[in-house]
Design a protein around this motif. Structure first.
Motif, PDB file in Angstrom:
ATOM      1  N   MET A   1     104.767  -5.646  10.342  1.00 17.08           N
ATOM      2  CA  MET A   1     104.376  -6.088  11.666  1.00 17.08           C
ATOM      3  C   MET A   1     104.112  -4.880  12.509  1.00 17.08           C
ATOM      4  O   MET A   1     104.768  -3.881  12.380  1.00 17.08           O
ATOM      5  CB  MET A   1     105.533  -6.869  12.272  1.00 17.08           C
ATOM      6  CG  MET A   1     105.589  -6.784  13.780  1.00 17.08           C
ATOM      7  SD  MET A   1     106.967  -7.635  14.406  1.00 17.08           S
ATOM      8  CE  MET A   1     106.660  -7.455  16.102  1.00 17.08           C
ATOM      9  N   MET A 164     101.220 -10.899   8.263  1.00 16.77           N
ATOM     10  CA  MET A 164     102.471 -10.170   8.414  1.00 16.77           C
ATOM     11  C   MET A 164     103.674 -11.072   8.227  1.00 16.77           C
ATOM     12  O   MET A 164     103.590 -12.296   8.392  1.00 16.77           O
ATOM     13  CB  MET A 164     102.554  -9.494   9.777  1.00 16.77           C
ATOM     14  CG  MET A 164     102.610 -10.448  10.954  1.00 16.77           C
ATOM     15  SD  MET A 164     102.851  -9.563  12.510  1.00 16.77           S
ATOM     16  CE  MET A 164     101.313  -8.662  12.571  1.00 16.77           C
ATOM     17  N   PRO A 173     109.866  -5.961  11.296  1.00 20.82           N
ATOM     18  CA  PRO A 173     108.781  -6.002  10.321  1.00 20.82           C
ATOM     19  C   PRO A 173     109.270  -5.889   8.883  1.00 20.82           C
ATOM     20  O   PRO A 173     110.185  -5.123   8.588  1.00 20.82           O
ATOM     21  CB  PRO A 173     107.920  -4.797  10.707  1.00 20.82           C
ATOM     22  CG  PRO A 173     108.848  -3.885  11.439  1.00 20.82           C
ATOM     23  CD  PRO A 173     109.789  -4.780  12.175  1.00 20.82           C
ATOM     24  N   GLU A 176     103.060  -6.122   5.926  1.00 25.04           N
ATOM     25  CA  GLU A 176     101.830  -6.385   6.655  1.00 25.04           C
ATOM     26  C   GLU A 176     100.639  -6.025   5.781  1.00 25.04           C
ATOM     27  O   GLU A 176     100.657  -5.025   5.068  1.00 25.04           O
ATOM     28  CB  GLU A 176     101.773  -5.576   7.951  1.00 25.04           C
ATOM     29  CG  GLU A 176     100.480  -5.786   8.722  1.00 25.04           C
ATOM     30  CD  GLU A 176     100.501  -5.107  10.083  1.00 25.04           C
ATOM     31  OE1 GLU A 176      99.440  -5.026  10.710  1.00 25.04           O
ATOM     32  OE2 GLU A 176     101.578  -4.652  10.494  1.00 25.04           O
TER      33      GLU A 176
END
Length: 237
Positions: A1, A164, A173, A176
Motif C-alpha cells: 500500500m 493492494m 501495507p 502492492e
C-alpha cells in the motif's frame, strides 16, 4: 500500500536507454484521502519496515528490470521519509540512501559519488482513497494461527491500476501491484510510450521511528538538477 507520494523523475527513460547513472522512484500510488475523511482506513502516521521490489519497464521496445530490497522509515507527522536501497537495474548494482524532507522542501540523494540535493517531492497522507474498491475483507497471509488477516483493494486510474493488500486491523501495507502506463503514473509525456508492472512486498513493519538518525544528512550536499514528479510517487533507484 502506498501511504504518501514522494518522487523524483530524473529523465528516467532517456538515461535508462543510455545506460547512465540515474535516479528513479519505484511507483507508489498516491493515496490522497485525508485521515479525518477516509472512507476505508489509514496507515499509522509513523512506521518503519523492509520492502522487496520487482519492476519491469518496456519503452519503445526496450525492456528494463529493477529488483532488490530497501528499508523505509516514514514520518507523516514531520513530513519526512528515508530509504536505504540495495537494488539492481538490469543486473547493475545501485546502492543509495534517500531522505525526502517535504517540510524543508529538500530531497537528499546519497551514494558512492557523494551527496546531492534537489527539491522535495510531495508528501501525501497514507489513506486508502475513496475511489478504491474493496475486493475482499476475509483473506489471510500465513498458515493457521501464524497468519494475518488482510483486506484487498483495487484502484483504477486513467491509464493504470493498483492492487493492494493491507492488514485488516491496522491498515499496514502487505503487498502492492501496479500495472499500466508510466506516463499516466508520473504525469509526464515526453518519454514515449512506456508500460510498467511493479510488485512490492512489505515485511518487518513496526510503529514509530526507532532511531531518528535515519533522517540525518551530510552537512555538505551539492545541488542537482532533477525533475520532480507531480502526480504519483516513485521510489528511488
Amino acid at each position: 500500500m502506498i501511504l504518501f507520494s514522494i518522487g523524483l523523475f530524473s529523465d528516467l527513460i532517456t538515461e535508462l536507454k543510455r545506460g547512465e547513472r540515474f535516479i528513479m522512484f519505484v511507483v507508489f500510488v498516491a493515496l490522497l484521502s485525508s485521515a479525518s475523511a477516509a472512507k476505508y482506513c489509514c496507515a499509522p502516521p509513523q512506521w518503519e519496515g523492509d520492502m522487496g521490489i520487482v519492476m519491469g519497464i518496456v519503452n519503445q521496445g526496450q525492456s528494463t528490470i529493477v529488483e532488490g530490497t530497501m528499508t523505509i522509515s516514514t514520518d507523516e507527522v514531520n513530513e519526512i521519509v528515508a530509504f536505504n536501497q540495495t537494488l539492481a537495474v538490469d543486473g547493475k548494482p545501485v546502492n543509495q540512501r534517500i531522505v525526502n524532507d517535504k517540510k524543508n522542501n529538500v530531497m537528499y540523494i546519497m551514494d558512492s559519488t557523494g551527496c546531492h540535493k534537489t527539491v522535495a517531492s510531495p508528501f501525501l497522507l497514507g489513506c486508502i482513497p475513496d475511489n478504491a474498491t474493496e475486493t475482499t475483507d476475509n483473506i489471510h497471509y500465513g498458515l493457521g494461527s501464524n497468519s494475518v488477516k488482510v483486506k484487498a483493494y483495487t484502484i483504477n486510474y486513467s491509464g493504470y491500476s493498483v492492487y493492494m493488500a493491507v492488514t485488516a486491523d491496522s491498515c499496514v501495507p502487505v503487498t502492492e501491484v501496479i500495472t499500466g502506463s508510466l506516463e499516466a503514473i508520473t504525469g509526464q509525456q515526453e518519454y514515449g510510450p512506456s508500460e510498467t508492472m511493479e510488485a512490492l512486498s512489505f515485511a518487518n513493519i513496526s510503529p514509530g521511528i526507532a532511531n531518528r538518525a535515519v533522517f540525518d544528512v551530510p552537512a555538505q550536499c551539492e545541488p542537482r538538477q532533477t525533475q520532480p514528479i507531480g502526480r504519483r510517487a516513485l521510489f528511488v533507484i
